[in-house]
Enzyme design. Structure first.
Site, mmCIF file in Angstrom:
data_model
loop_
_atom_site.group_PDB
_atom_site.id
_atom_site.type_symbol
_atom_site.label_atom_id
_atom_site.label_comp_id
_atom_site.label_asym_id
_atom_site.label_seq_id
_atom_site.Cartn_x
_atom_site.Cartn_y
_atom_site.Cartn_z
ATOM 1 N N ASP A 61 -5.758 7.759 4.454
ATOM 2 C CA ASP A 61 -5.787 9.217 4.601
ATOM 3 C C ASP A 61 -6.500 9.852 3.411
ATOM 4 O OD1 ASP A 61 -4.785 11.845 5.753
ATOM 5 O OD2 ASP A 61 -3.757 11.864 3.833
ATOM 6 N N GLU A 133 -6.398 5.147 10.054
ATOM 7 C CA GLU A 133 -6.276 5.420 8.618
ATOM 8 C C GLU A 133 -5.923 4.150 7.864
ATOM 9 O OE1 GLU A 133 -4.826 10.092 8.515
ATOM 10 O OE2 GLU A 133 -3.329 8.515 8.743
#
Length: 242
Positions: A61, A133
């Protein structure tokens, strides 16, 4: 990393190699890719709590935010901070990351608990976006930021332009009104010129008008989008407005 991950990576080499091929990146430590594909539900069922992709998801992320933010600033140096923020948000939100994961067929490589697997977990946007992610985080852990950022650029190349065009189109009406209000203290109006076709395939033609002058026209399958396209066309010739 432990016997559990060693064993999984060792027995799934063929599948992991296929995943590597899809992202065009070869892992130095295949266990990192294996861990990126493990959902918490699978780790729980295997009594291996903590041996899942959540930490890699957290890292990925952060890598995505930085890599895409830097890429957008480099590519669009004239774009305002607010526009850059909205464009980045449209690229890293759950829905778009899940779509990216689907393009990579990431769902079929995931290790899910039986409950998640039976409830269509391989196509859930929440699970897919987190796995995407985690994959980026695993590449970062296996290499370095530069390598991970290059992968991000390659994967997002096409969608960056598409999202930019969609963002500019969505903002066109408000930007046109801001310009005209600031310069003339007046707002434009939108005129429906035509509405054609059957109810399920209508086409709307709209013109944006200011002081009886047509600034731009747009056609689309909805009145709202036709107005946005008309405003976008008007913005291209904004300097010629009387």
């Amino acid at each position: 990393m432990g016997a559990f991950m060693d064993g999984l990576a060792g027995s799934n080499k063929t599948m992991l190699a296929e995943c590597e091929k899809l992202i065009d990146y070869r892992f130095t430590d295949l266990r990192l890719l294996q861990k990126a594909l493990i959902h918490s539900s699978y780790a729980f069922e295997q009594a291996q709590v903590g041996q899942d992709n959540q930490v890699f998801e957290f890292i990925g992320d952060a890598v995505l935010d930085l890599a895409i933010g830097h890429l957008l600033c480099t590519r669009y140096p004239a774009m305002k901070e607010g526009e850059l923020t909205r464009l980045r948000a449209s690229l890293v939100n759950e829905s778009h990351l899940a779509d990216m994961a689907r393009k990579l067929e990431l769902g079929r490589f995931l290790f899910l608990g039986k409950g998640e697997d039976s409830s269509n977990g391989r196509n859930k946007s929440s699970i897919l976006s987190c796995a995407f992610e985690a994959l980026i985080g695993a590449v970062f852990e296996d290499s370095d930021y530069s390598t991970a950022a290059s992968l991000v650029q390659r994967l997002f190349e096409e969608s960056i332009q598409d999202k930019k065009e969609n963002l500019l189109l969505a903002d066109a009406k408000s930007r046109l009104q801001e310009i005209l209000q600031e310069k003339y203290n007046e707002a434009p109006s939108y005129r429906l010129d035509s509405e054609e076709g059957p109810s399920h395939r209508k086409q709307f033609s709209v013109s944006v008008v200011f002081r009886e002058q047509v600034l731009g026209a747009g056609n689309a399958s909805s009145k709202k989008e036709a107005e946005q396209r008309a405003a976008a066309a008007a913005l291209q010739g904004i300097d010629s407005i009387v």
